[in-house]
Design a protein around this motif. Sequence first.
Motif, PDB file in Angstrom:
ATOM      1  N   SER A   1       1.022  -1.168   0.057  1.00 30.05           N
ATOM      2  CA  SER A   1      -0.019   0.021  -0.047  1.00 30.05           C
ATOM      3  C   SER A   1       0.903   1.249  -0.140  1.00 30.05           C
ATOM      4  O   SER A   1       0.692   2.237  -0.855  1.00 30.05           O
ATOM      5  CB  SER A   1      -0.853  -0.184   1.176  1.00 30.05           C
TER       6      SER A   1
ATOM      7  N   GLY B   1      -5.514  -1.801   4.877  1.00 33.16           N
ATOM      8  CA  GLY B   1      -4.374  -0.985   4.037  1.00 33.16           C
ATOM      9  C   GLY B   1      -5.003   0.379   3.494  1.00 33.16           C
ATOM     10  O   GLY B   1      -4.312   1.101   3.022  1.00 33.16           O
TER      11      GLY B   1
ATOM     12  N   THR C   1      -4.806  -1.734  -2.977  1.00 33.95           N
ATOM     13  CA  THR C   1      -4.710  -2.272  -1.502  1.00 33.95           C
ATOM     14  C   THR C   1      -5.219  -3.577  -1.575  1.00 33.95           C
ATOM     15  O   THR C   1      -4.422  -4.530  -1.021  1.00 33.95           O
ATOM     16  CB  THR C   1      -5.550  -1.488  -0.257  1.00 33.95           C
TER      17      THR C   1
ATOM     18  N   ALA D   1      -3.197   3.598   3.391  1.00 33.75           N
ATOM     19  CA  ALA D   1      -2.946   4.396   2.374  1.00 33.75           C
ATOM     20  C   ALA D   1      -3.538   6.103   2.262  1.00 33.75           C
ATOM     21  O   ALA D   1      -2.804   6.821   1.616  1.00 33.75           O
ATOM     22  CB  ALA D   1      -3.634   3.698   0.956  1.00 33.75           C
TER      23      ALA D   1
END
Length: 260
Positions: A76, A156, A107, A160
């Motif tokens: 990510s 994730g 992700t 991110a």
Amino acid sequence: MKRLLRIGRLVRVGVRTHVTYMSRSPIEITFAVLVPLVYATLAVYLFRAAGDPDRLLTASVGAGLMGIWSSVLFGSGGAVQNQRWLGTLETLVVSPTRLPLILLPITLATAVIGTYAMVATVGWGWLLFGVPLDFAHPVLFLLAVPVCVLALGMMGLLLAATFVLLRNANALANPLDAPVWMLSGMLVPIGSLPGWTRPISWFLPTTWGSRAVHAATSGGDVLRPMGLALALGAAYALLAVAVLGRVERRARAAATLALA
């Protein structure tokens, strides 16, 4: 209905595109192939040294979960950083599609790549160490792993959101690797950790996803942890959308999107 179909098509095409892109990267391939095998080898030897040979399959599965998490965490951050290096991050931010829907396939793609870790560690343990593949609930195991992957992907996505703002995402990703898999009980039981860490573990979707996979492996309730993993994953996704709006506006104001 048409909007949902468009979003589904966007996610499907995005996941396929990013999986293809990562499968062409020598670094991604090396990391995805070697790290899970190292995790699996260390886990099996540790459980054998502890005099617990009956849990070798649990050790292999736990090592696979660690590999999936590492792939999501570094994938990510690396994906956002790659877009910045390629000069496409600004284009993605100003595109008509909302940024969370752009980052979601990235992700999820890292989680899909990480799924190899589960296959590799279980196969490595069976081939090299003779670990028997006697799953307590084989069908539920095949269902629990994708649910865990999805929950990891949602976590994730939240990470991110912060990686968009940070110019060096690996600086945040590196210290998050071991603490999260320990707090999630991927390899080490949560009960062996200090008591003050329990509330933190309860609010991690990785905890319930890992618990569902381990229950399908060694026996226990699988459906309840799966439901909690999906619910927490959805909550993390909603939080990521909210955070991402603020992060995006702040990154634009500070003019840090294009800086590498």
